[in-house]
Motif scaffolding. Structure first.
Motif, PDB file in Angstrom:
ATOM      1  N   SER A   1       0.262  12.870 -15.440  1.00  9.63           N
ATOM      2  CA  SER A   1       0.646  14.181 -14.918  1.00  9.63           C
ATOM      3  C   SER A   1       1.349  14.996 -15.984  1.00  9.63           C
ATOM      4  O   SER A   1       1.901  14.464 -16.932  1.00  9.63           O
ATOM      5  N   TYR A   2       1.293  16.289 -15.812  1.00 12.38           N
ATOM      6  CA  TYR A   2       2.101  17.190 -16.630  1.00 12.38           C
ATOM      7  C   TYR A   2       3.102  17.843 -15.711  1.00 12.38           C
ATOM      8  O   TYR A   2       2.720  18.460 -14.720  1.00 12.38           O
TER       9      TYR A   2
ATOM     10  N   ALA B   1      10.858  26.045 -19.834  1.00 11.94           N
ATOM     11  CA  ALA B   1      11.084  26.241 -21.260  1.00 11.94           C
ATOM     12  C   ALA B   1       9.883  25.827 -22.100  1.00 11.94           C
ATOM     13  O   ALA B   1       9.775  26.190 -23.244  1.00 11.94           O
ATOM     14  N   PHE B   2       8.999  25.087 -21.484  1.00 10.41           N
ATOM     15  CA  PHE B   2       7.891  24.552 -22.282  1.00 10.41           C
ATOM     16  C   PHE B   2       6.909  25.632 -22.701  1.00 10.41           C
ATOM     17  O   PHE B   2       6.606  26.537 -21.952  1.00 10.41           O
ATOM     18  N   LYS B   3       6.410  25.470 -23.902  1.00 10.39           N
ATOM     19  CA  LYS B   3       5.319  26.322 -24.333  1.00 10.39           C
ATOM     20  C   LYS B   3       4.124  25.424 -24.549  1.00 10.39           C
ATOM     21  O   LYS B   3       4.039  24.731 -25.547  1.00 10.39           O
ATOM     22  N   ILE B   4       3.272  25.428 -23.612  1.00 12.04           N
ATOM     23  CA  ILE B   4       2.142  24.534 -23.740  1.00 12.04           C
ATOM     24  C   ILE B   4       0.890  25.361 -23.892  1.00 12.04           C
ATOM     25  O   ILE B   4       0.619  26.247 -23.092  1.00 12.04           O
TER      26      ILE B   4
ATOM     27  N   PHE C   1      -3.554  23.260 -19.512  1.00 12.36           N
ATOM     28  CA  PHE C   1      -2.354  23.648 -18.783  1.00 12.36           C
ATOM     29  C   PHE C   1      -2.444  25.021 -18.169  1.00 12.36           C
ATOM     30  O   PHE C   1      -1.611  25.414 -17.391  1.00 12.36           O
TER      31      PHE C   1
ATOM     32  N   LYS D   1      -6.314  10.928 -25.286  1.00 13.93           N
ATOM     33  CA  LYS D   1      -4.961  10.831 -25.837  1.00 13.93           C
ATOM     34  C   LYS D   1      -4.175   9.705 -25.200  1.00 13.93           C
ATOM     35  O   LYS D   1      -3.316   9.107 -25.825  1.00 13.93           O
TER      36      LYS D   1
ATOM     37  N   PHE E   1      -0.120   9.818 -25.145  1.00 16.06           N
ATOM     38  CA  PHE E   1       0.503  10.016 -23.839  1.00 16.06           C
ATOM     39  C   PHE E   1       0.688   8.651 -23.191  1.00 16.06           C
ATOM     40  O   PHE E   1      -0.104   7.748 -23.427  1.00 16.06           O
TER      41      PHE E   1
ATOM     42  N   GLY F   1      -8.492  20.058 -35.220  1.00 23.63           N
ATOM     43  CA  GLY F   1      -7.079  20.349 -35.381  1.00 23.63           C
ATOM     44  C   GLY F   1      -6.444  19.308 -36.232  1.00 23.63           C
ATOM     45  O   GLY F   1      -7.110  18.438 -36.769  1.00 23.63           O
TER      46      GLY F   1
ATOM     47  N   ASN G   1       6.661   9.756 -25.136  1.00 23.48           N
ATOM     48  CA  ASN G   1       5.271  10.095 -24.888  1.00 23.48           C
ATOM     49  C   ASN G   1       5.094  11.376 -24.095  1.00 23.48           C
ATOM     50  O   ASN G   1       3.990  11.841 -23.918  1.00 23.48           O
TER      51      ASN G   1
ATOM     52  N   LYS H   1       3.257  16.266 -24.695  1.00 22.04           N
ATOM     53  CA  LYS H   1       2.804  17.133 -23.601  1.00 22.04           C
ATOM     54  C   LYS H   1       3.551  18.458 -23.601  1.00 22.04           C
ATOM     55  O   LYS H   1       3.031  19.463 -23.147  1.00 22.04           O
ATOM     56  N   VAL H   2       4.774  18.429 -24.070  1.00 21.97           N
ATOM     57  CA  VAL H   2       5.591  19.633 -24.025  1.00 21.97           C
ATOM     58  C   VAL H   2       5.083  20.686 -24.993  1.00 21.97           C
ATOM     59  O   VAL H   2       5.147  21.861 -24.725  1.00 21.97           O
ATOM     60  N   MET H   3       4.578  20.242 -26.143  1.00 27.17           N
ATOM     61  CA  MET H   3       4.300  21.202 -27.187  1.00 27.17           C
ATOM     62  C   MET H   3       2.968  21.941 -27.034  1.00 27.17           C
ATOM     63  O   MET H   3       2.079  21.490 -26.434  1.00 27.17           O
TER      64      MET H   3
END
Lengths: 246, 260
Positions: A15-16, A21-24, A29, A69, A75, A95, B254, B258-260
């Motif tokens: 899960s995310y 605050a996150f910049k995803i 997302f 991942k 992850f 990338g 881990n 995911k945050v970035m």
């Protein structure tokens, strides 16, 4: 025959969690802004035999990259288990993965060390990697001076030539110019032919998948739809996609 | 703990090579190259000496050596914290492609800054000879003091690295806190001489850097031994911080990708 699995995935969910605050920026997302928790993968189980080539198909945002991942250990699963049985694993994707301040040469060694190789092993391969990447003298320049094509060529060369047990390929079968594309495709095929190497490929090109994979895993919106022989699954996928168009 | 040692061994070759490469690229990208590693502490020493001697017109014997002790310790601590708060972001490219225990990125910075620390320390020894400081065998106490500095920096840097991922402005907050700590650490004045006894004691018990600098000077310039009870007190705290920080990172690392 004794079953010889190199990857076992059981009841995997990832899960995310949404935090303001996150910049995803990953595609995945973009769709979950309203919800608090987005499950990118829901209760997925499968086993992959050693030496097989598995393709993963599905629409954008269905969790393909997340699955790769997670197998690569970047992850961690929120629920369930991913067991890669002590195999070394490398993820090849579009990338970066480089420290751009350092030279390509240094990045080859650093990447190799992170993939679990010793310096001797890397040194024995490094000439081959540099030759394959076609970077010439640029290899001693900082990666930040590279064009995006050079970048991808280097990434491909490192991952393809260092011999990990499991290779995960994320839509990079079209790297670089025409010549390099053909060369890298040939290299992938060469890798695949090795008996003990397990390869997972994510691709939107169904013809590629049909050509090189023995099995296909189809996921849709984080759920496992089908896992089986390439021709069968691809046919069902095509049918499904046609229906969705209407 | 076992996992920590195993990971440390496994990724040590990476860290070693990465820190060497980083130092090399730093040398290659500036005109004065490694001279900066000498000039930087030297100029700050001159500035603080000027301020103390001329502006505040107080005098401490062998002031340049005195100030240099403080700067050497402070620079190491400060640089580690400032870089580590952003370390996950600055290594984003690598983290999103391969697994590495995130505290090893902190260890890499510790190595890089240790080299600069050693250079600054050699400069300090040179100055000590120049100013005829009596160096005694007690100088060996520097080893446990540096060890404490390492453990403390490791633990705090890990914790900052963790929060730096989730709180975007933690670097700004850290700048302010570090500025405050800088003035409270006795870098260009002696805490135990210039402050009332009670206050000095409180400061040495609440600010580990103040303690390290104080004892570092005692050992290096005045040939005394260290304050054992304070040393053990800070060592224990630093070890606890480090253990907690490693656990914190193992638990959440881990999700950083995911945050970035």
């Amino acid at each position: 025959m004794k079953k010889n699995n190199s990857i076992v995935v059981q009841n995997l969910s990832v899960s995310y969690k949404s935090m303001k605050a996150f910049k995803i920026k990953t595609n995945l997302f973009k769709m979950w802004r309203k919800k608090d928790v987005f499950w990118a993968l829901k209760d997925i189980s499968f086993e992959i035999e050693k030496g097989s080539v598995v393709g993963i198909i599905g629409m954008n945002g269905s969790g393909k990259t997340t699955l790769l991942k997670t197998i690569a250990g970047i992850f961690s699963p929120d629920i369930g288990i991913v067991d890669i049985k002590q195999n070394s694993v490398a993820l090849l994707s579009i990338g970066l993965g480089f420290n751009t301040e350092l030279s390509g040469y240094e990045n080859i060694i650093l990447s190799g060390l992170l993939l679990g190789f010793t310096k001797e092993q890397i040194n024995s391969k490094i000439k081959e990697i540099i030759d394959f990447s076609e970077l010439g003298d640029f290899i001693y320049k900082p990666v930040k001076t590279y064009s995006s094509g050079m970048h991808s060529k280097l990434a491909f060369s490192i991952t393809a030539l260092l011999d990990t047990d499991i290779l995960l390929i994320d839509e990079v079968l079209s790297v670089g110019d025409m010549n390099f594309k053909e060369k890298s495709y040939a290299k992938i095929k060469e890798i695949i032919e090795k008996k003990d190497k397990t390869v997972i490929i994510v691709s939107h090109s169904l013809s590629t998948i049909e050509e090189i994979c023995n099995k296909v895993l189809w996921i849709n919106k984080g759920k496992l739809m089908e896992y089986g022989k390439t021709s069968e699954v691809v046919d069902k996928y095509k049918e499904f996609m046609d229906k969705n168009k209407e | 703990m076992n996992r920590f040692l195993k990971d440390y061994k496994k990724y040590h070759a990476y860290v070693k090579y990465a820190s060497k490469a980083e130092l090399k690229s730093e040398v290659a990208s500036s005109y004065l190259t490694w001279l900066w590693w000498i000039l930087d502490p030297l100029f700050f020493m001159l500035i603080y000496t000027f301020i103390v001697e001329i502006v505040f017109s107080t005098s401490v014997p062998k002031l340049p050596v005195f100030v240099m002790c403080g700067i050497t310790i402070w620079n190491f601590f400060n640089k580690n914290l400032v870089t580590c708060v952003k370390i996950i972001r600055s290594n984003r490219a690598i983290i999103s492609q391969k697994y590495i225990p995130k505290f090893m990125l902190v260890v890499e910075k510790l190595y890089v800054n240790s080299i600069k620390f050693v250079i600054s320390f050699m400069l300090l020894v040179l100055m000590a000879i120049l100013f005829r400081v009596d160096i005694t065998y007690n100088i060996l106490y520097i080893i446990p003091l540096v060890l404490l500095l390492l453990v403390l920096s490791f633990g705090l840097s890990n914790i900052l690295a963790h929060f730096g991922v989730f709180i975007e402005d933690s670097a700004n907050i850290l700048q302010i806190i570090l500025r405050l700590v800088f003035y409270l650490s006795g870098i260009f004045y002696s805490i135990s001489d210039r402050l009332p006894q009670n206050l000095a004691n409180v400061m040495l018990k609440t600010n580990p850097i103040a303690y390290i600098i104080e004892d570092f000077r005692n050992v290096f310039m005045y040939g005394t031994s260290i304050n054992y009870s304070l040393y053990l007190y800070w060592l224990l705290i630093s070890i606890i911080i480090s253990v907690i920080s490693v656990k914190l990172i193992y638990k959440y690392e881990n999700s950083y990708a995911k945050v970035m």
